[in-house]
Write a protein that holds these residues in place. Structure first.
Motif, PDB file in Angstrom:
ATOM      1  N   SER A  15      41.984  20.128  20.046  1.00 29.25           N
ATOM      2  CA  SER A  15      40.909  19.634  20.917  1.00 29.25           C
ATOM      3  C   SER A  15      39.650  19.234  20.169  1.00 29.25           C
ATOM      4  O   SER A  15      38.611  19.021  20.779  1.00 29.25           O
ATOM      5  CB  SER A  15      40.566  20.696  21.977  1.00 29.25           C
ATOM      6  OG  SER A  15      41.647  20.856  22.859  1.00 29.25           O
ATOM      7  N   ASP A  79      42.204  26.278  14.682  1.00 33.27           N
ATOM      8  CA  ASP A  79      42.046  26.775  16.042  1.00 33.27           C
ATOM      9  C   ASP A  79      43.411  27.220  16.550  1.00 33.27           C
ATOM     10  O   ASP A  79      44.385  27.220  15.805  1.00 33.27           O
ATOM     11  CB  ASP A  79      41.478  25.655  16.926  1.00 33.27           C
ATOM     12  CG  ASP A  79      40.680  26.173  18.115  1.00 33.27           C
ATOM     13  OD1 ASP A  79      40.906  27.324  18.548  1.00 33.27           O
ATOM     14  OD2 ASP A  79      39.830  25.420  18.621  1.00 33.27           O
ATOM     15  N   HIS A  81      46.554  26.454  17.716  1.00 34.95           N
ATOM     16  CA  HIS A  81      47.247  25.171  17.639  1.00 34.95           C
ATOM     17  C   HIS A  81      48.430  25.045  18.583  1.00 34.95           C
ATOM     18  O   HIS A  81      48.996  23.970  18.718  1.00 34.95           O
ATOM     19  CB  HIS A  81      47.683  24.879  16.203  1.00 34.95           C
ATOM     20  CG  HIS A  81      48.480  25.983  15.575  1.00 34.95           C
ATOM     21  ND1 HIS A  81      49.767  26.255  15.915  1.00 34.95           N
ATOM     22  CD2 HIS A  81      48.126  26.890  14.637  1.00 34.95           C
ATOM     23  CE1 HIS A  81      50.197  27.284  15.204  1.00 34.95           C
ATOM     24  NE2 HIS A  81      49.224  27.688  14.426  1.00 34.95           N
ATOM     25  N   THR A 106      36.370  28.531  19.517  1.00 36.94           N
ATOM     26  CA  THR A 106      37.497  27.685  19.896  1.00 36.94           C
ATOM     27  C   THR A 106      37.060  26.566  20.825  1.00 36.94           C
ATOM     28  O   THR A 106      36.061  26.704  21.527  1.00 36.94           O
ATOM     29  CB  THR A 106      38.612  28.521  20.559  1.00 36.94           C
ATOM     30  OG1 THR A 106      39.732  27.690  20.832  1.00 36.94           O
ATOM     31  CG2 THR A 106      38.144  29.184  21.841  1.00 36.94           C
ATOM     32  N   GLU A 108      39.834  25.254  22.453  1.00 37.12           N
ATOM     33  CA  GLU A 108      41.086  25.222  23.209  1.00 37.12           C
ATOM     34  C   GLU A 108      40.940  25.975  24.525  1.00 37.12           C
ATOM     35  O   GLU A 108      41.165  27.170  24.605  1.00 37.12           O
ATOM     36  CB  GLU A 108      42.224  25.842  22.383  1.00 37.12           C
ATOM     37  CG  GLU A 108      42.551  25.071  21.132  1.00 37.12           C
ATOM     38  CD  GLU A 108      42.892  23.630  21.419  1.00 37.12           C
ATOM     39  OE1 GLU A 108      43.541  23.308  22.446  1.00 37.12           O
ATOM     40  OE2 GLU A 108      42.518  22.783  20.604  1.00 37.12           O
ATOM     41  N   LEU A 111      44.954  25.663  26.733  1.00 39.67           N
ATOM     42  CA  LEU A 111      46.218  26.282  26.365  1.00 39.67           C
ATOM     43  C   LEU A 111      46.545  27.332  27.370  1.00 39.67           C
ATOM     44  O   LEU A 111      47.522  27.767  27.688  1.00 39.67           O
ATOM     45  CB  LEU A 111      46.150  26.889  24.968  1.00 39.67           C
ATOM     46  CG  LEU A 111      46.193  25.902  23.816  1.00 39.67           C
ATOM     47  CD1 LEU A 111      46.057  26.637  22.478  1.00 39.67           C
ATOM     48  CD2 LEU A 111      47.456  25.102  23.797  1.00 39.67           C
TER      49      LEU A 111
END
Length: 111
Positions: A15, A79, A81, A106, A108, A111
């Motif tokens: 991201s 990060d 992944h 992060t 993310e 997720l």
């Protein structure tokens, strides 16, 4: 984007936006061959068939008394992944002693 020894590419910061161009992990000591090799070795532990071993190793490491009452930072570069990698970290954190705390930076959130 990182090129794995197999020749395939892997996005370790899915991201990342404009920060990918300015990333501190693309400069300075991160570019030294020994540092790059160490980071690659760590990354390879978090993908595919190696992920269960990574989870086992981290869970065991965090039982050591040196982590008691401490904060543990996840990632100094990269990060979460993948969803599997994120879930592994959640299990690792759940298995850690209660007085060990974790934090990470992060992007993310999906997720």
């Amino acid at each position: 984007m990182v090129t794995l020894p197999s020749g395939t590419s892997m996005n370790v910061c899915p991201s990342a936006g404009i920060c990918a161009q300015l990333c501190f992990a693309r400069q300075g000591t991160y570019r030294f061959s020994n540092v790059r090799a160490a980071h690659m070795g760590d990354l390879l532990l978090t993908v595919d068939d190696a992920l269960p071993r990574f989870e086992e190793m981290m869970s065991e490491e965090l039982q050591h008394r040196r982590y008691r009452g401490r904060f543990v930072r996840l990632h100094d570069a990269g990060d979460f992944h993948s969803r599997a990698y994120l879930k592994a970290w959640l299990r690792i954190m759940d298995s850690a002693p209660e007085d060990v705390s974790f934090y990470c930076y992060t992007k993310e959130v999906c997720l």
